[in-house]
Design a protein around this motif. Structure first.
Motif, PDB file in Angstrom:
ATOM      1  N   UNK A  11      43.640  20.869  45.686  1.00 29.87           N
ATOM      2  CA  UNK A  11      42.610  21.107  44.684  1.00 29.87           C
ATOM      3  C   UNK A  11      41.392  21.791  45.302  1.00 29.87           C
ATOM      4  N   UNK A  12      41.065  21.458  46.544  1.00 30.84           N
ATOM      5  CA  UNK A  12      39.928  22.097  47.199  1.00 30.84           C
ATOM      6  C   UNK A  12      40.156  23.586  47.362  1.00 30.84           C
ATOM      7  N   UNK A  13      41.343  23.969  47.722  1.00 31.91           N
ATOM      8  CA  UNK A  13      41.655  25.383  47.894  1.00 31.91           C
ATOM      9  C   UNK A  13      41.576  26.106  46.560  1.00 31.91           C
ATOM     10  N   UNK A  14      42.062  25.494  45.500  1.00 25.58           N
ATOM     11  CA  UNK A  14      41.974  26.100  44.175  1.00 25.58           C
ATOM     12  C   UNK A  14      40.519  26.271  43.758  1.00 25.58           C
ATOM     13  N   UNK A  15      39.699  25.269  44.040  1.00 25.47           N
ATOM     14  CA  UNK A  15      38.291  25.345  43.697  1.00 25.47           C
ATOM     15  C   UNK A  15      37.594  26.435  44.496  1.00 25.47           C
ATOM     16  N   UNK A  16      37.900  26.533  45.785  1.00 25.35           N
ATOM     17  CA  UNK A  16      37.287  27.568  46.618  1.00 25.35           C
ATOM     18  C   UNK A  16      37.669  28.954  46.136  1.00 25.35           C
ATOM     19  N   UNK A  17      38.921  29.147  45.753  1.00 27.24           N
ATOM     20  CA  UNK A  17      39.350  30.443  45.231  1.00 27.24           C
ATOM     21  C   UNK A  17      38.678  30.749  43.894  1.00 27.24           C
ATOM     22  N   UNK A  18      38.461  29.728  43.093  1.00 27.63           N
ATOM     23  CA  UNK A  18      37.758  29.913  41.829  1.00 27.63           C
ATOM     24  C   UNK A  18      36.311  30.320  42.046  1.00 27.63           C
ATOM     25  N   UNK A  19      35.668  29.718  43.034  1.00 28.82           N
ATOM     26  CA  UNK A  19      34.284  30.064  43.358  1.00 28.82           C
ATOM     27  C   UNK A  19      34.200  31.513  43.830  1.00 28.82           C
ATOM     28  N   UNK A  20      35.098  31.894  44.713  1.00 36.33           N
ATOM     29  CA  UNK A  20      35.103  33.275  45.220  1.00 36.33           C
ATOM     30  C   UNK A  20      35.343  34.252  44.074  1.00 36.33           C
ATOM     31  N   UNK A  21      36.246  33.904  43.175  1.00 35.66           N
ATOM     32  CA  UNK A  21      36.522  34.761  42.029  1.00 35.66           C
ATOM     33  C   UNK A  21      35.328  34.913  41.110  1.00 35.66           C
ATOM     34  N   UNK A  22      34.616  33.810  40.852  1.00 30.33           N
ATOM     35  CA  UNK A  22      33.445  33.880  39.986  1.00 30.33           C
ATOM     36  C   UNK A  22      32.313  34.682  40.618  1.00 30.33           C
ATOM     37  N   UNK A  23      32.166  34.590  41.927  1.00 34.37           N
ATOM     38  CA  UNK A  23      31.126  35.361  42.604  1.00 34.37           C
ATOM     39  C   UNK A  23      31.481  36.845  42.600  1.00 34.37           C
ATOM     40  N   UNK A  24      32.740  37.156  42.795  1.00 36.41           N
ATOM     41  CA  UNK A  24      33.164  38.555  42.880  1.00 36.41           C
ATOM     42  C   UNK A  24      33.307  39.223  41.519  1.00 36.41           C
ATOM     43  N   UNK A  25      33.465  38.467  40.460  1.00 37.39           N
ATOM     44  CA  UNK A  25      33.727  39.036  39.143  1.00 37.39           C
ATOM     45  C   UNK A  25      32.663  40.024  38.678  1.00 37.39           C
ATOM     46  N   UNK A  26      31.362  39.713  38.718  1.00 39.67           N
ATOM     47  CA  UNK A  26      30.376  40.703  38.274  1.00 39.67           C
ATOM     48  C   UNK A  26      30.347  41.948  39.161  1.00 39.67           C
ATOM     49  N   UNK A  27      30.593  41.772  40.444  1.00 37.03           N
ATOM     50  CA  UNK A  27      30.583  42.908  41.365  1.00 37.03           C
ATOM     51  C   UNK A  27      31.759  43.826  41.066  1.00 37.03           C
ATOM     52  N   UNK A  28      32.918  43.253  40.852  1.00 34.06           N
ATOM     53  CA  UNK A  28      34.105  44.052  40.515  1.00 34.06           C
ATOM     54  C   UNK A  28      33.901  44.758  39.176  1.00 34.06           C
ATOM     55  N   UNK A  29      33.307  44.069  38.221  1.00 32.48           N
ATOM     56  CA  UNK A  29      33.053  44.694  36.918  1.00 32.48           C
ATOM     57  C   UNK A  29      32.056  45.844  37.050  1.00 32.48           C
ATOM     58  N   UNK A  30      31.045  45.682  37.903  1.00 30.94           N
ATOM     59  CA  UNK A  30      30.064  46.750  38.104  1.00 30.94           C
ATOM     60  C   UNK A  30      30.694  47.961  38.778  1.00 30.94           C
ATOM     61  N   UNK A  31      31.531  47.736  39.769  1.00 33.03           N
ATOM     62  CA  UNK A  31      32.204  48.847  40.442  1.00 33.03           C
ATOM     63  C   UNK A  31      33.164  49.539  39.482  1.00 33.03           C
ATOM     64  N   UNK A  32      33.852  48.762  38.669  1.00 35.53           N
ATOM     65  CA  UNK A  32      34.801  49.334  37.712  1.00 35.53           C
ATOM     66  C   UNK A  32      34.088  50.156  36.640  1.00 35.53           C
ATOM     67  N   UNK A  33      32.906  49.698  36.223  1.00 29.93           N
ATOM     68  CA  UNK A  33      32.207  50.396  35.144  1.00 29.93           C
ATOM     69  C   UNK A  33      31.463  51.640  35.618  1.00 29.93           C
ATOM     70  N   UNK A  34      31.166  51.740  36.908  1.00 33.99           N
ATOM     71  CA  UNK A  34      30.474  52.930  37.394  1.00 33.99           C
ATOM     72  C   UNK A  34      31.462  54.081  37.509  1.00 33.99           C
ATOM     73  N   UNK A  35      30.969  55.268  37.272  1.00 36.38           N
ATOM     74  CA  UNK A  35      31.840  56.436  37.259  1.00 36.38           C
ATOM     75  C   UNK A  35      32.179  56.923  38.659  1.00 36.38           C
ATOM     76  N   UNK A  36      31.248  56.756  39.595  1.00 36.03           N
ATOM     77  CA  UNK A  36      31.468  57.314  40.929  1.00 36.03           C
ATOM     78  C   UNK A  36      32.056  56.303  41.908  1.00 36.03           C
ATOM     79  N   UNK A  37      32.169  55.055  41.504  1.00 34.54           N
ATOM     80  CA  UNK A  37      32.698  53.985  42.352  1.00 34.54           C
ATOM     81  C   UNK A  37      31.935  53.870  43.667  1.00 34.54           C
ATOM     82  N   UNK A  38      30.621  54.014  43.590  1.00 39.82           N
ATOM     83  CA  UNK A  38      29.769  53.895  44.761  1.00 39.82           C
ATOM     84  C   UNK A  38      29.238  52.468  44.861  1.00 39.82           C
TER      85      UNK A  38
END
Length: 72
Positions: A11-38
């Protein structure tokens, strides 16, 4: 992957992966939404509007709450 190997993940590993995913989600969405992928434009995109600021704070807030719960 078999069902048996998935069930072995603690369960700890699942929670840690969930935390990493939640932190990375806005960053991935921002990179995906930008046209130049900078990566230099990511902070500008994350702070460009109410929705993006709210989404980032909400996602990172949930991740922080999960991390605090994991520490206890």
């Amino acid at each position: 992957m078999s069902t048996y190997s998935i069930q072995q993940v603690s369960e700890d590993t699942k929670t840690k992966l969930g935390i990493i995913g939640l932190v990375a989600l806005p960053i991935v969405a921002a990179v995906y939404s930008s046209e130049s992928l900078s990566l230099g434009q990511v902070p500008e995109i994350l702070t460009s509007g109410v929705f993006s600021i709210g989404f980032t704070l909400f996602s990172w807030g949930i991740a922080a709450k999960m991390a605090m719960k994991l520490r206890k």
